[in-house]
Design a protein around this motif. Sequence first.
Motif, short mmCIF file in Angstrom:
data_model
loop_
_atom_site.label_atom_id
_atom_site.label_comp_id
_atom_site.label_asym_id
_atom_site.label_seq_id
_atom_site.Cartn_x
_atom_site.Cartn_y
_atom_site.Cartn_z
N THR A 123 -10.60 -24.49 13.09
CA THR A 123 -10.19 -23.14 13.46
C THR A 123 -9.24 -22.55 12.42
O THR A 123 -9.27 -21.34 12.15
N ASN A 139 -13.34 -15.91 11.87
CA ASN A 139 -12.95 -17.24 12.35
C ASN A 139 -13.81 -17.58 13.57
O ASN A 139 -13.38 -17.41 14.71
N TYR A 144 -17.23 -23.20 11.52
CA TYR A 144 -17.02 -24.57 12.00
C TYR A 144 -18.27 -25.42 11.74
O TYR A 144 -18.16 -26.58 11.29
N ALA A 362 -14.51 -26.88 19.05
CA ALA A 362 -14.00 -25.78 18.24
C ALA A 362 -14.71 -24.48 18.60
O ALA A 362 -14.08 -23.43 18.76
N GLY A 366 -12.11 -22.12 20.17
CA GLY A 366 -11.57 -21.32 19.06
C GLY A 366 -10.06 -21.26 19.06
O GLY A 366 -9.46 -20.40 18.43
#
Length: 477
Positions: A123, A139, A144, A362, A366
């Motif tokens: 993250t 993001n 990821y 993830a 987040g």
Amino acid sequence: MPHDKSRSFLADSSYMAHRRLKTGAAGWILLAGLGVSYVISGDFAGWNLGLAEGGWGGLLIAFVLMGLMYTCMVFGLAEMSSSLPTAGAGYGFARRALGPLGGYATGVAVLIEYAVAPAAIATFIGGYIEALGLFGMTNSWPVYLAAYVVFVGIHLYGVGEALRLMFGITAIAVLALVVTVIALVPHFDAANLFDIVPNDAVGASAFLPMGYAGAMAALVYGIWFFLAIEGVPLAAEETTDPKRDMPRGIIVAMLILLVTGALMLVLVPGAAGAESMSTSDNPLPEAIRAVAGPDSVMASIVNYAGLAGLIASFFSIIYAYSRQLFALSRAGYLPRWLSLTGKRRTPWVALIVPGTIGFVLAAATGDGGLLINIAVFGATVSYVLLNLSHIVLRLREPDLPRAYRTPGGVVTTGVALVLAVVAVIATFLVDVFAASITAAVFLAFLAYFWFYSRHRVVANAPEEEFARVKDADSTLN
């Protein structure tokens, strides 16, 4: 040693032949680099969230206490890794000292830490990429996924290549920290450290704006400066001379991390303000931009190199979780198919399975702060057991050959043990729900051992052999 009611069997040669790691891949310099790379992401992001929990004073107290805990523990790990060099590391040490249940519990706690920590780092990688505006990416889950696919893939290729690449990436990250220091020193103002307005908590002040409870909660983020340094002994079976190289590598790494962590803790909020840094997911470049302008070249350099630092830790903790899972599975504590190795002697199943779990965590959350708390819960439970293992080994096996001896002996690891217990409690103060769920998962793993896997342990796995040699010696004496 605790009475061992587990049952085991001897695996044939083909079983061990499909579960072998490549030896002689690392000396002490590479091990020191590995130790720094495990942790260096903690200098670039994550620690600053502790400012929101306890203010700068609370985080300073956390840094000092957790730095003391890790330093004391590292001395104990240096001793145990020189005496019992196996890929199981913490699990192997606790297996010898505390029996099968203690060893398994330690290994599972470490595995929780190492499976979740890369998810948190992913993250922060996303935050640094978003700050750079690369390819218009945010993001989010594609970042990821790319991180996991690329870096798990490199580990699948080979350990020697992976360790050398980690060392190179880590060197770039250390350079970024040097640039950060140069950029921020001229703008340091001690008043910036105390710009968070105190609340009405007990003990609240300019130094501790969230009071005593805030300082306690900040311990979780003090740990993030050092989390995963204990993973260095996991490389024992792939080290040139573990009795000599392990103590040197892990102690040098710890000293470097103490210096870099202290510099970031003081200079980043001291230049840009504790309040503004308390919520940032890319605090180092953001601090430089705050004092040097949005178009700062130094900020861009640190942003790119900081991404390298995050990648270094992400990359190296993948290495760590695969070796911990490999060792537990090879010995039969977890399903044995998880320890299969390929033609290049890399544990491919143990790389892919936790990586998949980490990606899902993830992508689903987040939330780096939440994932840090989960990882720290697993870490602190393992620290309690690791320090206890050193104390037990010293008391019960004073004649065990030790190439390195911990300064202060059991007093040193006793200090670390007390601080580790306090740190476990702190995870519940930060997020009681996340800590409780993680505790429930940990207990489920223990139930799996008690009702199933303790009857299927592989007696000739290295960690089991170390323990059984001790049992045989006790019987003879």
